[in-house]
Write a protein that holds these residues in place. Sequence first.
Motif, mmCIF file in Angstrom:
data_model
loop_
_atom_site.group_PDB
_atom_site.id
_atom_site.type_symbol
_atom_site.label_atom_id
_atom_site.label_comp_id
_atom_site.label_asym_id
_atom_site.label_seq_id
_atom_site.Cartn_x
_atom_site.Cartn_y
_atom_site.Cartn_z
ATOM 1 N N LEU A 1 38.491 15.845 28.375
ATOM 2 C CA LEU A 1 37.873 17.171 28.414
ATOM 3 C C LEU A 1 38.532 18.049 29.475
ATOM 4 O O LEU A 1 38.774 19.247 29.246
ATOM 5 C CB LEU A 1 36.371 17.061 28.663
ATOM 6 C CG LEU A 1 35.540 16.523 27.499
ATOM 7 C CD1 LEU A 1 34.074 16.418 27.891
ATOM 8 C CD2 LEU A 1 35.700 17.409 26.277
ATOM 9 N N SER A 2 38.830 17.457 30.623
ATOM 10 C CA SER A 2 39.487 18.256 31.666
ATOM 11 C C SER A 2 40.906 18.642 31.237
ATOM 12 O O SER A 2 41.356 19.763 31.502
ATOM 13 C CB SER A 2 39.501 17.494 32.994
ATOM 14 O OG SER A 2 40.258 16.311 32.868
ATOM 15 N N TYR A 3 41.620 17.752 30.557
ATOM 16 C CA TYR A 3 42.963 18.075 30.055
ATOM 17 C C TYR A 3 42.899 19.221 29.049
ATOM 18 O O TYR A 3 43.689 20.163 29.091
ATOM 19 C CB TYR A 3 43.605 16.842 29.413
ATOM 20 C CG TYR A 3 44.892 17.149 28.688
ATOM 21 C CD1 TYR A 3 46.067 17.355 29.407
ATOM 22 C CD2 TYR A 3 44.934 17.251 27.305
ATOM 23 C CE1 TYR A 3 47.249 17.652 28.757
ATOM 24 C CE2 TYR A 3 46.106 17.551 26.648
ATOM 25 C CZ TYR A 3 47.262 17.745 27.371
ATOM 26 O OH TYR A 3 48.431 18.055 26.720
ATOM 27 N N LEU A 4 41.944 19.164 28.101
ATOM 28 C CA LEU A 4 41.797 20.226 27.103
ATOM 29 C C LEU A 4 41.423 21.552 27.765
ATOM 30 O O LEU A 4 41.906 22.621 27.374
ATOM 31 C CB LEU A 4 40.763 19.834 26.055
ATOM 32 C CG LEU A 4 41.167 18.692 25.117
ATOM 33 C CD1 LEU A 4 40.002 18.316 24.217
ATOM 34 C CD2 LEU A 4 42.373 19.095 24.285
ATOM 35 N N ALA A 5 40.565 21.502 28.790
ATOM 36 C CA ALA A 5 40.180 22.726 29.488
ATOM 37 C C ALA A 5 41.374 23.343 30.209
ATOM 38 O O ALA A 5 41.599 24.562 30.138
ATOM 39 C CB ALA A 5 39.048 22.433 30.467
ATOM 40 N N VAL A 6 42.141 22.524 30.896
ATOM 41 C CA VAL A 6 43.312 23.032 31.625
ATOM 42 C C VAL A 6 44.344 23.597 30.652
ATOM 43 O O VAL A 6 44.934 24.654 30.880
ATOM 44 C CB VAL A 6 43.921 21.918 32.513
ATOM 45 C CG1 VAL A 6 45.280 22.320 33.037
ATOM 46 C CG2 VAL A 6 42.982 21.592 33.654
ATOM 47 N N THR A 7 44.566 22.915 29.531
ATOM 48 C CA THR A 7 45.517 23.395 28.531
ATOM 49 C C THR A 7 45.065 24.731 27.952
ATOM 50 O O THR A 7 45.864 25.660 27.787
ATOM 51 C CB THR A 7 45.668 22.360 27.397
ATOM 52 O OG1 THR A 7 46.045 21.118 27.955
ATOM 53 C CG2 THR A 7 46.708 22.799 26.386
ATOM 54 N N SER A 8 43.786 24.857 27.671
ATOM 55 C CA SER A 8 43.257 26.110 27.137
ATOM 56 C C SER A 8 43.411 27.239 28.156
ATOM 57 O O SER A 8 43.785 28.359 27.804
ATOM 58 C CB SER A 8 41.781 25.917 26.769
ATOM 59 O OG SER A 8 41.208 27.136 26.392
ATOM 60 N N ILE A 9 43.126 26.961 29.410
ATOM 61 C CA ILE A 9 43.263 27.982 30.460
ATOM 62 C C ILE A 9 44.718 28.414 30.596
ATOM 63 O O ILE A 9 45.026 29.603 30.721
ATOM 64 C CB ILE A 9 42.705 27.443 31.800
ATOM 65 C CG1 ILE A 9 41.183 27.319 31.707
ATOM 66 C CG2 ILE A 9 43.110 28.333 32.954
ATOM 67 C CD1 ILE A 9 40.558 26.590 32.872
#
Length: 111
Positions: free
Chosen positions: A17-25
């Motif tokens: 989830l943190s990887y997906l959030a960082v990628t989206s940002i």
Amino acid sequence: MARLAGFAGGAVLTFSLSYLAVTSIRQRAARNSATLRECRDTLEALQKPPTIPENVRPYIARPSLVETLKDRWNDEVTGVWRWATGLDAVRIRESVEKGIGNVWGNLKDRS
């Protein structure tokens, strides 16, 4: 064993989830950056004074009417040459043969 599996599952879920959030940002930041760059370039282009286009082909005075006619003649000859070299001789021959065959067939049918 269940505690270890629960911990590993939680860690995997949290990290993904943190990887997906960082990628989206990062993707949003790159898109916003490109949009802002485009807007800045547009505004800077509006602020610049209009440029006077340079005369790419300056006017060349012709020495005489005869020289102008010679140049036009040469352009026409060049155009005819390009047209003639672009013709497909085989296609023309076949269409002429077909036309002659049609005429011959019509003459033959009438007699």
